[in-house]
Scaffold this motif. Sequence first.
Motif, PDB file in Angstrom:
ATOM      1  N   ASP A  82      55.136  23.515  -6.393  1.00 49.91           N
ATOM      2  CA  ASP A  82      55.885  22.765  -7.409  1.00 49.91           C
ATOM      3  C   ASP A  82      56.488  23.762  -8.391  1.00 49.91           C
ATOM      4  N   PRO A  83      57.816  23.933  -8.381  1.00 49.54           N
ATOM      5  CA  PRO A  83      58.796  23.275  -7.513  1.00 49.54           C
ATOM      6  C   PRO A  83      58.936  24.010  -6.178  1.00 49.54           C
ATOM      7  N   ASN A  84      59.764  23.439  -5.295  1.00 44.63           N
ATOM      8  CA  ASN A  84      60.008  24.085  -4.003  1.00 44.63           C
ATOM      9  C   ASN A  84      61.027  25.222  -4.119  1.00 44.63           C
ATOM     10  N   THR A  85      61.907  25.099  -5.097  1.00 45.81           N
ATOM     11  CA  THR A  85      62.909  26.132  -5.340  1.00 45.81           C
ATOM     12  C   THR A  85      62.703  26.680  -6.745  1.00 45.81           C
ATOM     13  N   VAL A  86      62.697  28.021  -6.871  1.00 51.01           N
ATOM     14  CA  VAL A  86      62.436  28.643  -8.163  1.00 51.01           C
ATOM     15  C   VAL A  86      63.428  29.783  -8.357  1.00 51.01           C
ATOM     16  N   SER A  87      63.845  30.004  -9.590  1.00 49.70           N
ATOM     17  CA  SER A  87      64.761  31.121  -9.881  1.00 49.70           C
ATOM     18  C   SER A  87      63.955  32.367 -10.206  1.00 49.70           C
ATOM     19  N   VAL A  88      64.640  33.520 -10.099  1.00 47.17           N
ATOM     20  CA  VAL A  88      63.981  34.809 -10.339  1.00 47.17           C
ATOM     21  C   VAL A  88      63.326  34.813 -11.718  1.00 47.17           C
ATOM     22  N   SER A  89      62.099  35.372 -11.774  1.00 46.05           N
ATOM     23  CA  SER A  89      61.292  35.504 -12.995  1.00 46.05           C
ATOM     24  C   SER A  89      60.643  34.205 -13.422  1.00 46.05           C
ATOM     25  N   ASN A  90      60.916  33.084 -12.730  1.00 43.54           N
ATOM     26  CA  ASN A  90      60.255  31.832 -13.058  1.00 43.54           C
ATOM     27  C   ASN A  90      59.071  31.594 -12.128  1.00 43.54           C
ATOM     28  N   THR A  91      58.283  30.557 -12.438  1.00 44.52           N
ATOM     29  CA  THR A  91      56.965  30.383 -11.816  1.00 44.52           C
ATOM     30  C   THR A  91      56.876  29.041 -11.084  1.00 44.52           C
ATOM     31  N   ALA A  92      56.164  29.039  -9.938  1.00 44.75           N
ATOM     32  CA  ALA A  92      55.834  27.820  -9.199  1.00 44.75           C
ATOM     33  C   ALA A  92      54.318  27.728  -9.056  1.00 44.75           C
ATOM     34  N   ASP A  93      53.779  26.469  -9.001  1.00 44.44           N
ATOM     35  CA  ASP A  93      52.349  26.234  -8.819  1.00 44.44           C
ATOM     36  C   ASP A  93      52.070  25.987  -7.338  1.00 44.44           C
ATOM     37  N   ILE A  94      51.179  26.781  -6.763  1.00 43.36           N
ATOM     38  CA  ILE A  94      50.802  26.670  -5.350  1.00 43.36           C
ATOM     39  C   ILE A  94      49.357  26.190  -5.282  1.00 43.36           C
ATOM     40  N   ILE A  95      49.091  25.160  -4.427  1.00 40.84           N
ATOM     41  CA  ILE A  95      47.714  24.654  -4.241  1.00 40.84           C
ATOM     42  C   ILE A  95      47.448  24.527  -2.747  1.00 40.84           C
ATOM     43  N   PHE A  96      46.348  25.149  -2.288  1.00 41.34           N
ATOM     44  CA  PHE A  96      45.894  25.017  -0.905  1.00 41.34           C
ATOM     45  C   PHE A  96      44.722  24.040  -0.872  1.00 41.34           C
ATOM     46  N   LYS A  97      44.836  23.002   0.071  1.00 38.56           N
ATOM     47  CA  LYS A  97      43.774  21.989   0.187  1.00 38.56           C
ATOM     48  C   LYS A  97      43.608  21.599   1.651  1.00 38.56           C
ATOM     49  N   LEU A  98      42.448  21.009   1.940  1.00 35.19           N
ATOM     50  CA  LEU A  98      42.198  20.431   3.256  1.00 35.19           C
ATOM     51  C   LEU A  98      42.621  18.953   3.243  1.00 35.19           C
ATOM     52  N   TYR A  99      43.271  18.535   4.356  1.00 35.73           N
ATOM     53  CA  TYR A  99      43.668  17.133   4.538  1.00 35.73           C
ATOM     54  C   TYR A  99      43.014  16.626   5.823  1.00 35.73           C
ATOM     55  N   ALA A 100      42.868  15.293   5.906  1.00 35.93           N
ATOM     56  CA  ALA A 100      42.256  14.669   7.086  1.00 35.93           C
ATOM     57  C   ALA A 100      43.340  14.095   7.997  1.00 35.93           C
ATOM     58  N   TYR A 101      43.130  14.284   9.301  1.00 36.38           N
ATOM     59  CA  TYR A 101      44.072  13.772  10.303  1.00 36.38           C
ATOM     60  C   TYR A 101      43.318  12.876  11.275  1.00 36.38           C
ATOM     61  N   ASN A 102      43.891  11.647  11.490  1.00 31.54           N
ATOM     62  CA  ASN A 102      43.326  10.692  12.459  1.00 31.54           C
ATOM     63  C   ASN A 102      44.206  10.730  13.699  1.00 31.54           C
ATOM     64  N   SER A 103      43.628  11.230  14.791  1.00 23.43           N
ATOM     65  CA  SER A 103      44.435  11.392  15.999  1.00 23.43           C
ATOM     66  C   SER A 103      44.738  10.054  16.669  1.00 23.43           C
ATOM     67  N   THR A 104      43.934   9.043  16.359  1.00 25.99           N
ATOM     68  CA  THR A 104      44.176   7.726  16.976  1.00 25.99           C
ATOM     69  C   THR A 104      45.383   7.048  16.335  1.00 25.99           C
ATOM     70  N   SER A 105      45.424   7.060  14.976  1.00 21.94           N
ATOM     71  CA  SER A 105      46.530   6.392  14.273  1.00 21.94           C
ATOM     72  C   SER A 105      47.672   7.343  13.932  1.00 21.94           C
ATOM     73  N   GLY A 106      47.367   8.637  13.959  1.00 21.75           N
ATOM     74  CA  GLY A 106      48.374   9.611  13.566  1.00 21.75           C
ATOM     75  C   GLY A 106      48.549   9.741  12.067  1.00 21.75           C
ATOM     76  N   ASN A 107      47.652   9.124  11.300  1.00 20.53           N
ATOM     77  CA  ASN A 107      47.758   9.140   9.846  1.00 20.53           C
ATOM     78  C   ASN A 107      47.140  10.427   9.255  1.00 20.53           C
ATOM     79  N   ILE A 108      47.786  10.894   8.169  1.00 20.36           N
ATOM     80  CA  ILE A 108      47.242  12.010   7.381  1.00 20.36           C
ATOM     81  C   ILE A 108      46.806  11.446   6.036  1.00 20.36           C
ATOM     82  N   SER A 109      45.618  11.788   5.611  1.00 21.79           N
ATOM     83  CA  SER A 109      45.101  11.259   4.354  1.00 21.79           C
ATOM     84  C   SER A 109      44.512  12.388   3.514  1.00 21.79           C
ATOM     85  N   LYS A 110      44.433  12.085   2.205  1.00 20.90           N
ATOM     86  CA  LYS A 110      43.809  13.073   1.315  1.00 20.90           C
ATOM     87  C   LYS A 110      42.330  13.196   1.631  1.00 20.90           C
ATOM     88  N   TYR A 111      41.790  14.362   1.284  1.00 21.09           N
ATOM     89  CA  TYR A 111      40.389  14.624   1.599  1.00 21.09           C
ATOM     90  C   TYR A 111      39.737  15.235   0.360  1.00 21.09           C
TER      91      TYR A 111
END
Length: 762
Positions: A213-242
């Motif tokens: 956040d954001p996906n596009t940033v100008s030089v010298s400006n800052t973006a927030d990056i967050i790495f997380k695990l998500y859950a995937y249901n192979s039967t329904s194909g749904n992705i959900s928060k974890y």
Amino acid sequence: MENKINAGYGSTITLENDYEYEESGYSSGIEITQDITIDGKGHTIDAKGQTRIFDVEAGKVTLKNITFKNGMQNFFFGGGAILWKSLDGIITNCTFINNYAPSGGAIRLEAWDNTISDCTFIRNTANQGGAINLNTTNYASISNCVFVNNDIYSVQGDGCKINNNIFMSCSIGFDFTRNYNIDNNWFGNNASNYTYKPNEFCNNWLFLNATTDPNTVSVSNTADIIFKLYAYNSTSGNISKYDNAPFKNLNLTITATNGNIDKNIAKLGETIKYTASSVGTGNVSAKVENVEYTIGLDIIPIETKLILNSTDTIIDSISTVGINVTDINNNPLSGVVKLTIKDNKGNEYNTTVTVKTGITTYIYPADKTNISKIVNITGFYLGNDTLGYVDSPVAETKFRVDKLNATVNLVVNNYTIRNFSVNITVTGKNTDRIVENGSLIIYANREKIDEINITDGKAENILLNITKIGNYELSVAYSGNNVFNENNTFSKNVTAIKISTIISANNIITTYNTDKYLEITLLDSEKNPLNNATLSVDLNGAKKYTTYKNGQIKIALGSLVPKTYTAKVSFAGNDIYSPYSTSFKVVVEKATPTITAKTKIFKFEDKTKKYTITLKNNKGIVMKNTKVTLTINGKTYTATTNTNGVATFKFNKLNKKGTYTASITYSGDKYYNKLIKKAKIKIKAPAWKTVAKGSKNKAIVKKIQKTLKNNGYYLKYNGRYLKIDGIFQKYTQIAVKHFQKANKLKTTGKVDYKTAKKLKII
């Protein structure tokens, strides 16, 4: 530790230190048979590859906060660290490293309803279940654990739940015809391969994803990056928060390209600040073990503003322009600005200026300038290495160019005639500008004495042609140049003086009658010698000397009577050089002569013994007609040296044999020190021949007769007094026999060596 466990059944015991395997005679591990809780408090139990650590046979047992290392069991039923046969056990917040067994490298479970949570398994090995072997156990629960390079295995258990765990380079092996639940485990999937099924019987699993956040940033400006695990249901194909809380202790290694990050280690769900550094694509990657995921950002240039500042009129041939570059939020930027410079006479000049953060001053050079003209400057910002090429609105300014006034200053370095020198500087008035060139005319009492050129506004160490002492008015006229006006207003009154002098010499300590000189040097203030100059020296009487090469004179000191002198030296001066006077101390000490006195050997029989010495001065020249004394055997003799410096002493009372020390003394005088010389003198024992009746040696016979008479023998015979006549006949023989008998000598009537020695005539 075994004793502590045996004594702690039914309670909680804590480990206060690490434990290592010691020789115990068994390899099945410490047996636990009753209810107990063991809290390791973070300590380690190291089996050193020699034994299993725990054998849990019975009781409700809880193990927590313990690290199990290097457990080993070779028996088929295994359990390298723990063999568990009890119900309702709990293993939590423990770590298992490098344990081995054929079955269940770390743990082998053989009972129901046991729970393993929040544990870490690293590099444990077995043929079946490197981390855990769920053998005949049912309803076991394994959650919130991390498995690295080891796996879980079971073929007989039923109803087991294995959820919310992380498996890196490992797997779960089960007989899936039984009732197992292995949902919501992370097997290393990420957002690029999240649909890949990690296990044939697995329907729900986790994968690593990231947001920016954001996906596009100008030089010298800052973006927030967050790495997380998500859950995937192979039967329904749904992705959900974890909920990532089960893995709160997992550390991700963070790296970035084309920008900087505020941390290199982050937790799941933790915000990472990424600051873009240059235009292009920026990547931020998170890695744990062999799993890595990268998210990309677009980096765009920043918008900029350019400001040029100058006054309308600058009275300066080198004008200054303030250049300021900012972004749209007025934050200062560095980079390159292109300037186009035009004057009202049709001249055009292009240049680029490197701008530092803040306002940079551009100096318009003199070689591009003509006096009395209007200059227009147009500029635009080209960007920098980070931003790349950035176009910006054009900025413009203008000024007028006029000549500057110059200030002249003169400083005298040396006021002495023949060496009269000055430094002259020319500077811009009310400006820091350097007067780069021009000529100077120098006057003394309104007469021109020199003309010189200046470089970089100065002329240094200029030697002026002033040869007479007196008062002078020095004035300097500056010619001016294309930048500065001329200046004829400087003058300064000075006084030329004589060249100072100095007389140098060393205080001297010398010895009478030596070739020593007092060396005196006359120099001017520049250390140059003054030759053919007259010096007056008062040393034991006044005398004049003329300096020769190197401004020196030499005065011989060898004939001076020993004492302390003050040498007063003066130079009267002349039309060029100033007078100078000083004094030096000369100390003449007495000389020390030499006495040559050799060892001398005399014969006992010598009536008169002559001994000679030689006396010489400190230059080795004989000292004539000089009195010396010699003391030997308590007697003192006096002699005077002859023309060869030789003194002769005569001894006539040194009649006993032996070695004597003679002291020869010269008493000294006002020129020479007193001197004492020691010498050895020897008297040889006489060569004695037996004297008998009829001896012809009258002198010896007389000596024998006299000595006998002195000792009470040879006095008279038959009423007649005996004579000392030197004739050895009957009466002398009788006297000798009486003496020999009385002194217990052999009675022979002959004077042999022993008799003569007893008579003390030898």
